[in-house]
Design a protein around this motif. Structure first.
Motif, PDB file in Angstrom:
ATOM      1  N   PRO A  75      21.417  26.376   0.841  1.00  0.00           N
ATOM      2  CA  PRO A  75      20.963  25.683   1.979  1.00  0.00           C
ATOM      3  C   PRO A  75      19.909  24.896   1.696  1.00  0.00           C
ATOM      4  N   GLY A  76      20.163  23.570   2.018  1.00  0.00           N
ATOM      5  CA  GLY A  76      18.982  22.634   1.888  1.00  0.00           C
ATOM      6  C   GLY A  76      18.797  21.759   0.683  1.00  0.00           C
ATOM      7  N   GLY A  77      19.545  22.263  -0.533  1.00  0.00           N
ATOM      8  CA  GLY A  77      19.357  21.586  -1.711  1.00  0.00           C
ATOM      9  C   GLY A  77      20.025  22.501  -2.570  1.00  0.00           C
ATOM     10  N   VAL A  78      19.600  22.082  -3.840  1.00  0.00           N
ATOM     11  CA  VAL A  78      20.294  22.889  -5.474  1.00  0.00           C
ATOM     12  C   VAL A  78      18.985  23.531  -5.963  1.00  0.00           C
ATOM     13  N   GLN A  79      19.184  24.795  -6.212  1.00  0.00           N
ATOM     14  CA  GLN A  79      18.252  25.699  -6.917  1.00  0.00           C
ATOM     15  C   GLN A  79      18.471  25.613  -8.212  1.00  0.00           C
ATOM     16  N   ILE A  80      17.332  25.482  -9.337  1.00  0.00           N
ATOM     17  CA  ILE A  80      17.526  25.407 -10.578  1.00  0.00           C
ATOM     18  C   ILE A  80      17.462  27.044 -11.072  1.00  0.00           C
ATOM     19  N   ASP A  81      18.861  27.592 -11.431  1.00  0.00           N
ATOM     20  CA  ASP A  81      19.030  29.017 -11.754  1.00  0.00           C
ATOM     21  C   ASP A  81      18.436  29.286 -13.052  1.00  0.00           C
ATOM     22  N   VAL A  82      17.113  29.297 -13.326  1.00  0.00           N
ATOM     23  CA  VAL A  82      16.296  29.542 -14.571  1.00  0.00           C
ATOM     24  C   VAL A  82      15.388  30.324 -14.142  1.00  0.00           C
ATOM     25  N   ASP A  83      15.033  31.504 -14.938  1.00  0.00           N
ATOM     26  CA  ASP A  83      13.789  32.137 -14.460  1.00  0.00           C
ATOM     27  C   ASP A  83      12.789  31.834 -15.312  1.00  0.00           C
ATOM     28  N   MET A  84      11.839  30.980 -14.897  1.00  0.00           N
ATOM     29  CA  MET A  84      11.135  29.852 -15.692  1.00  0.00           C
ATOM     30  C   MET A  84       9.565  30.158 -14.932  1.00  0.00           C
ATOM     31  N   THR A  85       8.550  30.382 -15.720  1.00  0.00           N
ATOM     32  CA  THR A  85       7.250  30.330 -15.326  1.00  0.00           C
ATOM     33  C   THR A  85       6.598  29.046 -15.241  1.00  0.00           C
ATOM     34  N   VAL A  97       1.685  18.157 -10.218  1.00  0.00           N
ATOM     35  CA  VAL A  97       2.927  17.326 -10.105  1.00  0.00           C
ATOM     36  C   VAL A  97       3.774  17.797  -9.103  1.00  0.00           C
ATOM     37  N   LEU A  98       4.083  19.102  -9.159  1.00  0.00           N
ATOM     38  CA  LEU A  98       4.994  20.135  -8.408  1.00  0.00           C
ATOM     39  C   LEU A  98       4.539  19.852  -7.029  1.00  0.00           C
ATOM     40  N   SER A  99       3.282  19.910  -6.968  1.00  0.00           N
ATOM     41  CA  SER A  99       2.357  19.836  -5.330  1.00  0.00           C
ATOM     42  C   SER A  99       2.895  18.611  -4.530  1.00  0.00           C
ATOM     43  N   SER A 100       2.610  17.514  -5.297  1.00  0.00           N
ATOM     44  CA  SER A 100       2.973  16.163  -5.078  1.00  0.00           C
ATOM     45  C   SER A 100       4.031  16.053  -4.423  1.00  0.00           C
ATOM     46  N   MET A 101       5.231  16.371  -5.547  1.00  0.00           N
ATOM     47  CA  MET A 101       6.743  16.606  -4.995  1.00  0.00           C
ATOM     48  C   MET A 101       7.041  17.122  -3.834  1.00  0.00           C
ATOM     49  N   LYS A 102       6.263  18.470  -3.662  1.00  0.00           N
ATOM     50  CA  LYS A 102       6.597  19.309  -2.601  1.00  0.00           C
ATOM     51  C   LYS A 102       6.147  18.624  -1.183  1.00  0.00           C
ATOM     52  N   LYS A 103       5.001  18.016  -1.438  1.00  0.00           N
ATOM     53  CA  LYS A 103       4.325  17.247  -0.192  1.00  0.00           C
ATOM     54  C   LYS A 103       5.261  16.024   0.178  1.00  0.00           C
ATOM     55  N   ASP A 104       5.866  15.376  -0.833  1.00  0.00           N
ATOM     56  CA  ASP A 104       6.822  14.511  -0.542  1.00  0.00           C
ATOM     57  C   ASP A 104       8.113  14.975  -0.167  1.00  0.00           C
ATOM     58  N   LYS A 105       8.233  16.362   0.094  1.00  0.00           N
ATOM     59  CA  LYS A 105       9.533  16.830   0.370  1.00  0.00           C
ATOM     60  C   LYS A 105      10.824  16.365  -0.467  1.00  0.00           C
ATOM     61  N   VAL A 106      10.432  16.539  -1.719  1.00  0.00           N
ATOM     62  CA  VAL A 106      11.404  16.313  -2.772  1.00  0.00           C
ATOM     63  C   VAL A 106      11.796  17.533  -3.380  1.00  0.00           C
ATOM     64  N   ILE A 107      10.988  18.498  -3.502  1.00  0.00           N
ATOM     65  CA  ILE A 107      11.403  19.696  -3.960  1.00  0.00           C
ATOM     66  C   ILE A 107      10.511  21.022  -3.134  1.00  0.00           C
ATOM     67  N   GLU A 108      11.062  22.123  -3.239  1.00  0.00           N
ATOM     68  CA  GLU A 108      10.284  23.320  -2.689  1.00  0.00           C
ATOM     69  C   GLU A 108      10.382  24.363  -3.891  1.00  0.00           C
ATOM     70  N   PHE A 109       9.239  24.891  -3.843  1.00  0.00           N
ATOM     71  CA  PHE A 109       9.001  25.992  -5.148  1.00  0.00           C
ATOM     72  C   PHE A 109       8.207  27.134  -4.829  1.00  0.00           C
ATOM     73  N   SER A 110       8.437  28.287  -5.614  1.00  0.00           N
ATOM     74  CA  SER A 110       7.718  29.561  -5.542  1.00  0.00           C
ATOM     75  C   SER A 110       7.178  29.886  -6.725  1.00  0.00           C
ATOM     76  N   ASP A 111       6.877  30.920  -6.938  1.00  0.00           N
ATOM     77  CA  ASP A 111       6.370  31.291  -8.499  1.00  0.00           C
ATOM     78  C   ASP A 111       7.440  31.204  -9.691  1.00  0.00           C
ATOM     79  N   GLN A 112       8.654  31.258  -9.480  1.00  0.00           N
ATOM     80  CA  GLN A 112       9.495  31.182 -10.616  1.00  0.00           C
ATOM     81  C   GLN A 112      10.845  30.361 -10.242  1.00  0.00           C
ATOM     82  N   GLN A 113      10.902  29.824  -9.050  1.00  0.00           N
ATOM     83  CA  GLN A 113      12.039  29.139  -8.534  1.00  0.00           C
ATOM     84  C   GLN A 113      11.756  27.807  -8.088  1.00  0.00           C
ATOM     85  N   ILE A 114      12.671  26.811  -8.546  1.00  0.00           N
ATOM     86  CA  ILE A 114      12.423  25.458  -7.998  1.00  0.00           C
ATOM     87  C   ILE A 114      13.742  25.048  -7.144  1.00  0.00           C
TER      88      ILE A 114
END
Length: 227
Positions: free
Chosen positions: A168-178, A196-213
């Motif tokens: 829901p809301g996008g495409v999850q990269i299904d790789v367990d990656m730190t 870089v990820l924080s900047s992309m998250k701020k722009d609402k391009v991605i969402e991420f947690s510890d090991q998922q994007i």
């Protein structure tokens, strides 16, 4: 499914005739690896050509200071150690199972015997390896000319194409990656990737947690490539 039916889905063999695939199948070995098991180590005598029948594998190089640099992450149907085709040198990198995996192996000596009896197979492999060399040259050019932001976007795009799963809301990269794994793959530091990820998250391009994007906006991510 017969093994040669599986082999025809590998890019390096996909255009071969059934008789040629059967000949290759007769010399194909199959090994199983648990998550985090080493498949082969850099510098070990090269055994031959490998492919991922199921699971995921990472290819890594170790820097002189002991840091790990991830060259690639491979999934089902992808090949590795192909540089050892008809070459009895050592493995140029280390491969590790990212998850429980089944790996197909074709030893050099066995494949050479098959090719010696069939020039069609030899010519086909040469054509495929030529295309892979061009791809490798393009990757080197990208690493040399692109900044970290652009490289991160390119890696995320590639991973989403290879291992993306609609959510829901996008495409999850299904790789367990730190974050460190991603930094190693991009060729930068963990701190830089986090920024870089924080900047992309701020722009609402991605969402991420510890090991998922999760890719929220594929088109905007693509535009980062041109930055």
């Amino acid at each position: 499914m017969l093994e040669f039916e599986y082999l025809k889905h590998l890019p390096i063999f996909e255009e071969l005739a059934p008789a040629d695939l059967a000949a290759i199948s007769n010399v194909t070995l199959e090994r199983r690896y648990k998550k985090n098991m080493i498949i082969f180590m850099e510098g070990e005598p090269g055994e031959g050509f490998h492919y991922v029948k199921s699971g995921k594998v990472k290819i890594v190089k170790m820097a002189q200071d002991g840091r790990e640099h991830i060259i690639n992450i491979l999934g089902t149907g992808e090949v590795f150690a192909e540089v050892l085709l008809f070459n009895r040198g050592p493995y140029p990198a280390t491969s590790v199972a990212l998850e429980d995996s089944v790996i197909g192996i074709i030893k050099n000596s066995d494949l050479e015997n098959v090719v010696a009896e069939n020039s069609r197979i030899a010519l086909h492999i040469i054509r495929v390896m030529s295309k892979k060399l061009i791809h490798a040259q393009m990757k080197i050019k990208t690493l040399a000319l692109s900044d970290t932001f652009s490289r991160t976007a390119q890696i995320l795009t590639r991973l989403s194409h290879q291992y993306g799963r609609p959510v829901p809301g996008g495409v999850q990269i299904d790789v367990d990656m730190t974050r460190q794994d991603l930094a190693n793959l991009i060729g930068t530091t963990r701190e830089t990737v986090s920024r870089v990820l924080s900047s992309m998250k701020k722009d609402k391009v991605i969402e991420f947690s510890d090991q998922q994007i999760i890719i929220l906006d594929v088109k905007r991510l693509d535009r980062y490539h041109e930055m």
